[in-house]
Design a protein around this motif. Structure first.
Motif, PDB file in Angstrom:
ATOM      1  N   MET A  53       0.875  -1.175   0.000  1.00  0.00           N
ATOM      2  CA  MET A  53       0.000   0.000   0.000  1.00  0.00           C
ATOM      3  C   MET A  53       0.909   1.221   0.000  1.00  0.00           C
ATOM      4  O   MET A  53       1.740   1.356   0.893  1.00  0.00           O
ATOM      5  CB  MET A  53      -0.858   0.062   1.259  1.00  0.00           C
ATOM      6  CG  MET A  53      -1.984  -0.898   1.350  1.00  0.00           C
ATOM      7  SD  MET A  53      -2.746  -0.725   3.001  1.00  0.00           S
ATOM      8  CE  MET A  53      -4.383  -0.209   2.552  1.00  0.00           C
ATOM      9  N   GLU A  54       0.767   2.088  -0.965  1.00  0.00           N
ATOM     10  CA  GLU A  54       1.571   3.315  -1.005  1.00  0.00           C
ATOM     11  C   GLU A  54       0.656   4.512  -0.860  1.00  0.00           C
ATOM     12  O   GLU A  54      -0.313   4.661  -1.602  1.00  0.00           O
ATOM     13  CB  GLU A  54       2.353   3.400  -2.312  1.00  0.00           C
ATOM     14  CG  GLU A  54       3.427   2.348  -2.422  1.00  0.00           C
ATOM     15  CD  GLU A  54       4.304   2.524  -3.659  1.00  0.00           C
ATOM     16  OE1 GLU A  54       3.960   3.340  -4.548  1.00  0.00           O
ATOM     17  OE2 GLU A  54       5.328   1.831  -3.736  1.00  0.00           O
ATOM     18  N   GLY A  55       0.957   5.361   0.123  1.00  0.00           N
ATOM     19  CA  GLY A  55       0.205   6.589   0.331  1.00  0.00           C
ATOM     20  C   GLY A  55      -1.104   6.403   1.071  1.00  0.00           C
ATOM     21  O   GLY A  55      -1.901   7.326   1.150  1.00  0.00           O
ATOM     22  N   PHE A  56      -1.334   5.232   1.661  1.00  0.00           N
ATOM     23  CA  PHE A  56      -2.598   4.981   2.343  1.00  0.00           C
ATOM     24  C   PHE A  56      -2.695   5.742   3.656  1.00  0.00           C
ATOM     25  O   PHE A  56      -1.771   5.723   4.473  1.00  0.00           O
ATOM     26  CB  PHE A  56      -2.789   3.491   2.640  1.00  0.00           C
ATOM     27  CG  PHE A  56      -4.035   3.210   3.439  1.00  0.00           C
ATOM     28  CD1 PHE A  56      -5.277   3.212   2.831  1.00  0.00           C
ATOM     29  CD2 PHE A  56      -3.961   2.981   4.808  1.00  0.00           C
ATOM     30  CE1 PHE A  56      -6.431   2.978   3.566  1.00  0.00           C
ATOM     31  CE2 PHE A  56      -5.108   2.740   5.556  1.00  0.00           C
ATOM     32  CZ  PHE A  56      -6.344   2.741   4.934  1.00  0.00           C
ATOM     33  N   THR A  57      -3.803   6.420   3.838  1.00  0.00           N
ATOM     34  CA  THR A  57      -4.191   6.979   5.127  1.00  0.00           C
ATOM     35  C   THR A  57      -5.680   6.697   5.275  1.00  0.00           C
ATOM     36  O   THR A  57      -6.434   6.806   4.303  1.00  0.00           O
ATOM     37  CB  THR A  57      -3.938   8.506   5.233  1.00  0.00           C
ATOM     38  OG1 THR A  57      -4.619   9.167   4.172  1.00  0.00           O
ATOM     39  CG2 THR A  57      -2.465   8.827   5.179  1.00  0.00           C
ATOM     40  N   PRO A  58      -6.129   6.325   6.465  1.00  0.00           N
ATOM     41  CA  PRO A  58      -7.540   5.990   6.657  1.00  0.00           C
ATOM     42  C   PRO A  58      -8.423   7.234   6.782  1.00  0.00           C
ATOM     43  O   PRO A  58      -9.040   7.487   7.805  1.00  0.00           O
ATOM     44  CB  PRO A  58      -7.526   5.159   7.940  1.00  0.00           C
ATOM     45  CG  PRO A  58      -6.360   5.695   8.704  1.00  0.00           C
ATOM     46  CD  PRO A  58      -5.340   6.090   7.671  1.00  0.00           C
ATOM     47  N   VAL A  59      -8.445   8.011   5.689  1.00  0.00           N
ATOM     48  CA  VAL A  59      -9.217   9.251   5.644  1.00  0.00           C
ATOM     49  C   VAL A  59     -10.042   9.246   4.363  1.00  0.00           C
ATOM     50  O   VAL A  59      -9.502   9.025   3.269  1.00  0.00           O
ATOM     51  CB  VAL A  59      -8.268  10.482   5.654  1.00  0.00           C
ATOM     52  CG1 VAL A  59      -9.046  11.763   5.483  1.00  0.00           C
ATOM     53  CG2 VAL A  59      -7.433  10.507   6.921  1.00  0.00           C
ATOM     54  N   GLU A  60     -11.335   9.466   4.499  1.00  0.00           N
ATOM     55  CA  GLU A  60     -12.201   9.494   3.317  1.00  0.00           C
ATOM     56  C   GLU A  60     -11.701  10.514   2.312  1.00  0.00           C
ATOM     57  O   GLU A  60     -11.338  11.629   2.668  1.00  0.00           O
ATOM     58  CB  GLU A  60     -13.646   9.784   3.727  1.00  0.00           C
ATOM     59  CG  GLU A  60     -14.260   8.630   4.485  1.00  0.00           C
ATOM     60  CD  GLU A  60     -15.673   8.892   4.972  1.00  0.00           C
ATOM     61  OE1 GLU A  60     -16.360   9.793   4.444  1.00  0.00           O
ATOM     62  OE2 GLU A  60     -16.099   8.174   5.900  1.00  0.00           O
ATOM     63  N   GLY A  61     -11.638  10.091   1.044  1.00  0.00           N
ATOM     64  CA  GLY A  61     -11.176  10.947  -0.030  1.00  0.00           C
ATOM     65  C   GLY A  61      -9.688  10.809  -0.323  1.00  0.00           C
ATOM     66  O   GLY A  61      -9.211  11.317  -1.343  1.00  0.00           O
ATOM     67  N   ALA A  62      -8.940  10.141   0.545  1.00  0.00           N
ATOM     68  CA  ALA A  62      -7.498   9.977   0.342  1.00  0.00           C
ATOM     69  C   ALA A  62      -7.229   8.993  -0.786  1.00  0.00           C
ATOM     70  O   ALA A  62      -7.837   7.932  -0.866  1.00  0.00           O
ATOM     71  CB  ALA A  62      -6.836   9.499   1.626  1.00  0.00           C
ATOM     72  N   ASP A  63      -6.312   9.364  -1.667  1.00  0.00           N
ATOM     73  CA  ASP A  63      -5.891   8.480  -2.755  1.00  0.00           C
ATOM     74  C   ASP A  63      -4.678   7.672  -2.304  1.00  0.00           C
ATOM     75  O   ASP A  63      -3.825   8.167  -1.572  1.00  0.00           O
ATOM     76  CB  ASP A  63      -5.512   9.290  -3.997  1.00  0.00           C
ATOM     77  CG  ASP A  63      -6.707   9.996  -4.616  1.00  0.00           C
ATOM     78  OD1 ASP A  63      -7.813   9.427  -4.597  1.00  0.00           O
ATOM     79  OD2 ASP A  63      -6.525  11.122  -5.119  1.00  0.00           O
TER      80      ASP A  63
END
Length: 160
Positions: free
Chosen positions: A39-49
């Motif tokens: 997973m690259e760039g994952f953050t558990p925030v709605e709208g995050a790519d």
């Protein structure tokens, strides 16, 4: 329309299963039974790519583009899923709930259409079933009570 639905029960608390399926450092350890996706760039925030990056295969770059659609930690994660090369956007959902002293994990991947979607769902279902039946339980067994790999763990991500 084709879809993938896999339900597994794990004898581990909900917070550990959530951590194993959402922590970018842990995900490649259980997806290694498939293509070892990071997973690259994952953050558990709605709208995050973010994106999954796996070992390329003939006809596939190994990259999947995703956007977080919903997060209700520690019970729901929904995100879009699209091959970097284009094609239909599908949706993946993780749903976790306490069950029999452990956690019931439901994996749904929906939105496959047409004959190509049918075959893609069949291929992915085989890989996902293996990852959730073989890969994830091993990772869960190697976590301490805080969701960190135990110091004596031998788990390492596969090189891409």
């Amino acid at each position: 329309m084709s879809a993938i639905r896999i339900v597994r029960n794990y004898p581990h608390p909900l917070h550990l299963v959530w951590r194993a399926v959402t922590d970018p450092e842990l995900v490649p350890l259980w997806t290694a039974t498939g293509a070892g996706a990071r997973m690259e760039g994952f953050t558990p925030v709605e709208g995050a790519d973010f994106r999954y990056v796996a070992k390329p295969k003939p006809g596939w770059s190994g990259v999947v583009l995703c956007t977080v659609l919903e997060v209700r930690e520690p019970t729901v994660l929904r995100y879009s899923w699209q091959d970097e090369g284009g094609g239909a956007t599908t949706e993946v959902a993780y749903r976790l709930e306490p069950h029999a002293g452990g956690t019931r994990f439901s994996y749904d991947h929906t939105g496959f259409t047409g004959i190509g979607g049918y075959f893609m769902a069949k291929i992915l279902a085989t890989v996902r079933t293996k990852m959730l039946a073989q890969g994830l339980p091993v990772v869960l067994d190697h976590l301490d009570e805080t969701g960190t790999l135990r110091p004596d763990s031998t788990l390492r991500p596969k090189a891409l």
